[in-house]
Design an enzyme around this catalytic site. Structure first.
Site, PDB file in Angstrom:
ATOM      1  N   ALA A 187       0.823  -1.200   0.000  1.00 24.79           N
ATOM      2  CA  ALA A 187       0.000   0.000   0.000  1.00 24.79           C
ATOM      3  C   ALA A 187       0.859   1.253   0.000  1.00 24.79           C
ATOM      4  CB  ALA A 187      -0.933  -0.014   1.214  1.00 24.79           C
TER       5      ALA A 187
ATOM      6  N   GLU B  98       3.811   1.386  -6.874  1.00 23.38           N
ATOM      7  CA  GLU B  98       4.508   0.821  -8.024  1.00 23.38           C
ATOM      8  C   GLU B  98       4.096   1.476  -9.332  1.00 23.38           C
ATOM      9  OE1 GLU B  98       1.120  -2.078  -7.087  1.00 23.38           O
ATOM     10  OE2 GLU B  98       2.493  -0.792  -6.015  1.00 23.38           O
TER      11      GLU B  98
ATOM     12  N   ASP C 248      20.566  26.855 -34.888  1.00 23.79           N
ATOM     13  CA  ASP C 248      21.510  27.148 -35.958  1.00 23.79           C
ATOM     14  C   ASP C 248      20.737  27.853 -37.079  1.00 23.79           C
ATOM     15  OD1 ASP C 248      23.905  27.086 -37.382  1.00 23.79           O
ATOM     16  OD2 ASP C 248      23.347  25.235 -38.400  1.00 23.79           O
TER      17      ASP C 248
ATOM     18  N   ASP D 287      22.373  20.713 -37.483  1.00 26.25           N
ATOM     19  CA  ASP D 287      22.467  19.609 -38.440  1.00 26.25           C
ATOM     20  C   ASP D 287      23.900  19.229 -38.735  1.00 26.25           C
ATOM     21  OD1 ASP D 287      23.298  21.786 -39.845  1.00 26.25           O
ATOM     22  OD2 ASP D 287      21.734  21.710 -41.365  1.00 26.25           O
TER      23      ASP D 287
ATOM     24  N   ASP E 219      27.833  21.185 -34.689  1.00 30.68           N
ATOM     25  CA  ASP E 219      26.804  21.366 -33.672  1.00 30.68           C
ATOM     26  C   ASP E 219      26.794  20.241 -32.643  1.00 30.68           C
ATOM     27  OD1 ASP E 219      25.813  23.663 -34.976  1.00 30.68           O
ATOM     28  OD2 ASP E 219      24.637  22.432 -36.330  1.00 30.68           O
TER      29      ASP E 219
ATOM     30  N   ASP F 121      -3.679   0.997 -11.615  1.00 29.99           N
ATOM     31  CA  ASP F 121      -2.620   0.967 -12.624  1.00 29.99           C
ATOM     32  C   ASP F 121      -3.122   1.320 -14.026  1.00 29.99           C
ATOM     33  OD1 ASP F 121      -0.438   0.360 -10.916  1.00 29.99           O
ATOM     34  OD2 ASP F 121      -1.144  -1.695 -10.801  1.00 29.99           O
TER      35      ASP F 121
END
Length: 877
Positions: free
Chosen positions: A283, A287, A329, A608, A612, A706
């Site tokens: 409890a 999870e 860029d 690209d 970079d 869940d």
């Protein structure tokens, strides 16, 4: 007499190149010409990463204890969660890897080399040091090399950020080094012999000798920066692990206390006390947290993929919702990396296609005609493509278009004269027409203009350059030469200076911005995301593009040399007032990104090129271009734009904010729903009441909780003002004290009402099975109330029903069916210690449910400030 400016049609170097045996020996000794990259994760590695999460380890431990005690069905239910999440993670990882593999078209290009005196085409990975590369227009250069014959123009924008190709001239005889330790000059210079791996030949034919391969190339040296750059940690992972440690300790202590209290305080059998202790630990142990973090982010990556954005690292999805700075860029990101004619000008007039004219005035026809004649009919160079496209667009159907007309001779661009001339035959045998284009000052010099005209041209060029345009001069000429001998060409002059030219005007070209960029930038501003341009291009070009797309109204530009002169404190202060950074080197971009992150910004970096890559990896979210980007950039980035559209970045940020908001809703619900479960397990032990919730009840509740987390709240639509509010603060964690207190307040009120209801029922003489039925049934329905209460904090819970969610009613139907099955099937009812509630029990449950609803509304009104961000919006985030 100077050598004639005549290009070699086909370089034929004297060297025969390496022998096949020597090449094989070097390949074996030095390895293949491949850049080091991250290998795809194996299935076992992915499974290991999932199951070694602390929360999963606790789940496995709890399930194992249940299995050992004989509650096999409940144990299998718990352990099944592990396999479900592992399956989802495996599927997403495999999908991502398959998509990346389809992008790896630059990893091993085919290359033409000379070996054993013969040309042969081999895989780029088999190129070795000392190989002779034969290069033509359109070839991607496989390794760092020195040009030894011919003349080339090369697009080095992937290394430098400059959209304009640079000229390459041969090195002195014997200058090509045969060692990988010889450093190459910096990319980007005109008139050098140095060629670099991954760049593209845009014009000419040449032969180059390889001097460095693989990791020793300029691309490979940047890879060293990538290896030294630590990937930013995940904030959610850090927060969840801290919470797991706290909850794990609490669960262990309280579960042990529950066992001792049940056995010693209440006199229960030891086995029952152990089961009660495990029930309490379950409890306490939410999870759902690993389910939320894994499933939400994995499904978020899947949803983002529908926006044509590939997620390479799922943890980057969480950072999208908090981005405060987008560093972009210019070349290929804000612009198309496709040159177009923006303007043509004569001495006193100019014509701009963007002005909306339906046709080009006759005054400009001659200028456009000779610009086309000075350009190959089917060029590879982006500027020449733009000139041909412009001419066909505006001169189609006139006598000024000469498709298929081939020159008799060409004078190529040279280090001495930055202009090229094409010579055409005319109707008269000894008369030849000349078409010339090149650097304006070079073309003007060929025309032998006076100082006044030269000054006027210079001012025109400077004005165009200030608007970020690349300017070419165009001239025409006539030459009468002596009749050629039979079967021979005319004796062409040695130099272009031997002709007389008439200056026709200027052609200005630009790399146009992507059409979607202005709207995307405007949306970024509304969302509180600051956009900073980081480019290797000229400051004037950066400023012009920024003005065209509406990136910034501030004209100041920070350049690389200025950046180097500032310490970190001064640079951070300067960066507060500057949105444009130009003439940057790779280390400059990396420093800027690191400085922004150190200042508390959440940085996304787009790019690209190879240059970079370090900054892409250092950023919180690196975004690489998929169509044009290099493998190095894609390896470094967390996201890859599959169609290179800048608007996809904004769509990804929108999805990231939606996912972030839904994670917070699920976390609030999770903590709130566990509080009454804990209270109904621990409370009866402390009060010496009969057991209310047994392990089977908790497992049954998990069948509802869940799916609620993993399906219902994940499918929540985005809030209406998702992109109208600032990014959430970095400190605004779903595990922060405010959201936890809010959730605990929700759960404590529900727990108090349910325990109060149990006390009242016991006082009325109800049996344990009947009272347990009422309390458990109310708790199941409270799960639905908590879903509604945490979907949208801006309005009462019941009004949240109107917000569309296809899974909401399915989970409501599942709750009803579950209660009906448990109460209606005698065997299940007996197994769970329940009884038919009767009309009175239903009435009591309805009263308790109404009181819970009132409590949740009171908490919502009083506690929104605990979970709101800088500006509240629908859902309260």
């Amino acid at each position: 007499m100077p050598a004639p400016e005549i290009p070699t049609p086909r370089p034929t170097p004297a060297q025969p190149g390496l022998s096949t045996a020597d090449a094989a020996h070097r390949l074996a000794a030095e390895g293949p010409n491949l850049l080091p990259g991250s290998a795809p994760k194996s299935t076992l590695a992915i499974v290991r990463d999932v199951v070694t999460e602390p929360m999963f380890l606790m789940l496995l431990a709890a399930g194992g204890i249940y299995l050992a005690l004989g509650d096999r069905g409940e144990a299998l239910f718990l352990l099944g969660f592990v396999f479900v999440v592992i399956g989802i993670t495996l599927a997403q990882e495999r999908k991502t890897q398959r998509a990346l593999e389809s992008l790896r078209d630059l990893s091993a290009p085919r290359t033409l080399v000379i070996r054993d005196g013969q040309e042969q085409r081999i895989a780029g990975r088999d190129v070795v040091r000392g190989d002779l590369l034969v290069l033509h227009e359109g070839d991607r250069i496989a390794a760092d090399a020195l040009l030894i014959d011919g003349q080339l123009e090369v697009d080095e924008s992937l290394l430098t950020g400059e959209a304009v190709p640079v000229a390459k001239l041969p090195a002195a005889q014997g200058a090509a080094p045969d060692t990988q330790q010889t450093p190459s000059p910096t990319p980007g210079g005109d008139g050098t012999p140095s060629l670099f791996a991954s760049t593209v030949v845009t014009r000419g034919v040449g032969v180059a000798q390889v001097c460095a391969t693989a990791a020793h190339t300029a691309v490979g040296r940047i890879g060293a920066d990538l290896a030294a750059t630590v990937e930013p940690p995940s904030a959610l992972q850090q927060g969840s692990r801290r919470l797991v440690r706290t909850l794990g300790t609490a669960a262990l202590v309280l579960a042990l206390a529950q066992v001792l209290l049940g056995w010693w305080w209440n006199g229960r059998p030891l086995l029952d006390s152990l089961l009660s202790g495990i029930a309490l630990a379950m409890a306490i142990l939410p999870e759902e947290i690993p389910v939320i973090l894994t499933v939400f982010l994995a499904l978020g990556a899947w949803r983002i993929a529908h926006q044509k954005v590939l997620t390479r690292r799922v943890t980057a999805v969480e950072a999208l919702g908090a981005i405060t700075v987008l560093a972009v860029d210019k070349t290929g990101t804000l612009t198309l990396n496709r040159m177009a004619v923006a303007e043509i000008a004569t001495a006193d007039q100019r014509f701009r296609p963007a002005d909306g004219a339906s046709e080009m005035p006759e005054h400009f026809h001659l200028l456009a005609e000779f610009a086309m004649l000075a350009t190959p009919g089917d060029p590879f160079d982006p500027m020449e493509k733009a000139i041909q496209h412009f001419g066909h667009q505006w001169l189609e159907g006139t006598e000024h278009v000469h498709d298929g007309r081939e020159p008799e001779f060409e004078y190529a661009l040279s280090g001495e004269i930055l202009a090229m001339t094409r010579v055409f035959a005319s109707d008269e045998p000894d008369l030849h027409l000349l078409a010339t284009k090149g650097a304006p000052e070079a073309v003007a010099d060929l025309c032998h203009l006076d100082a006044a005209r030269l000054g006027a041209i210079r001012r025109q060029v400077e004005a165009m350059a200030e608007r970020g345009l690349r300017v070419l001069g165009v001239a025409r000429g006539r030459w009468r030469g002596p009749p050629p001998a039979p079967d021979q060409s005319p004796p062409w002059p040695q130099s272009q200076h031997d002709f007389d030219f008439d200056f026709l005007g200027l052609v200005a070209l630009a790399d146009p911005p992507r059409p979607e960029v202005p709207a995307a930038l405007a949306e970024c501003r509304r969302a509180g995301v600051r956009v900073i341009m980081m480019t290797g291009d000229h400051p004037a070009t950066a400023r012009a593009i920024a003005q065209q797309v509406g990136l910034s109204e501030r004209p100041q530009v920070l350049t690389g040399p200025e950046l180097e002169a500032l310490d970190d404190a001064a640079l951070a202060e300067r960066l507060r007032h500057v949105d444009l950074c130009a003439r940057l080197k790779p280390q400059h971009k990396l420093r800027l990104v690191q400085l922004l992150r150190a200042s508390g910004e959440v940085v996304a970096m787009t790019g690209d090129g190879v240059n970079d890559a370090p900054a892409l990896k250092a950023a919180d979210v690196g975004i690489a271009m998929g169509e044009r980007g290099t493998d190095v950039a894609r390896e470094a980035a967390a996201l890859v734009l599959l169609d290179d559209s800048f608007a996809r970045i904004v769509a990804a940020i929108r999805q990231g904010r939606r996912i972030d908001g839904n994670v917070r809703k699920a976390m609030r619900f999770t903590f709130a729903v566990h509080v009454p479960i804990i209270a109904l397990v621990l409370g009866p032990t402390l009060l010496k009441w009969p057991t209310l919730l047994m392990p089977v009840h908790i497992v049954l509740l998990q069948l509802l909780i869940d799916p609620t987390c993993a399906v219902v709240l994940e499918a929540e639509p985005e809030d209406s003002n998702t992109m109208e509010r600032p990014p959430r603060p970095v400190s605004d964690s779903p595990f922060a004290m405010g959201p936890l207190v809010y959730s605990v307040l929700q759960g404590l009120g529900v727990a108090a009402l349910l325990l109060g209801g149990q006390s009242w029922l016991a006082g009325q003489g109800w049996g344990s099975a009947q009272s347990r039925t009422v309390v458990f049934g109310t708790l199941v329905l409270c799960v639905m109330l908590l879903i509604l209460a945490n979907r949208d904090l801006s309005r009462p819970a019941l009004l949240g029903i109107t917000r569309p969610n296809p899974w909401l009613w399915r989970i409501a139907a599942a709750m009803a069916l579950l209660l009906a099955a448990v109460l209606g099937i005698p065997g299940l009812r007996a197994l769970m210690g329940l009884a038919l509630p009767g009309a009175q029990g239903v009435a009591v449950a309805a009263c308790l449910l109404a009181l819970c609803l009132v409590w949740l509304e009171l908490v919502r009104r009083a506690g929104r400030s605990l979970v709101r961000t800088r500006l509240p919006g629908p859902g309260g985030r």
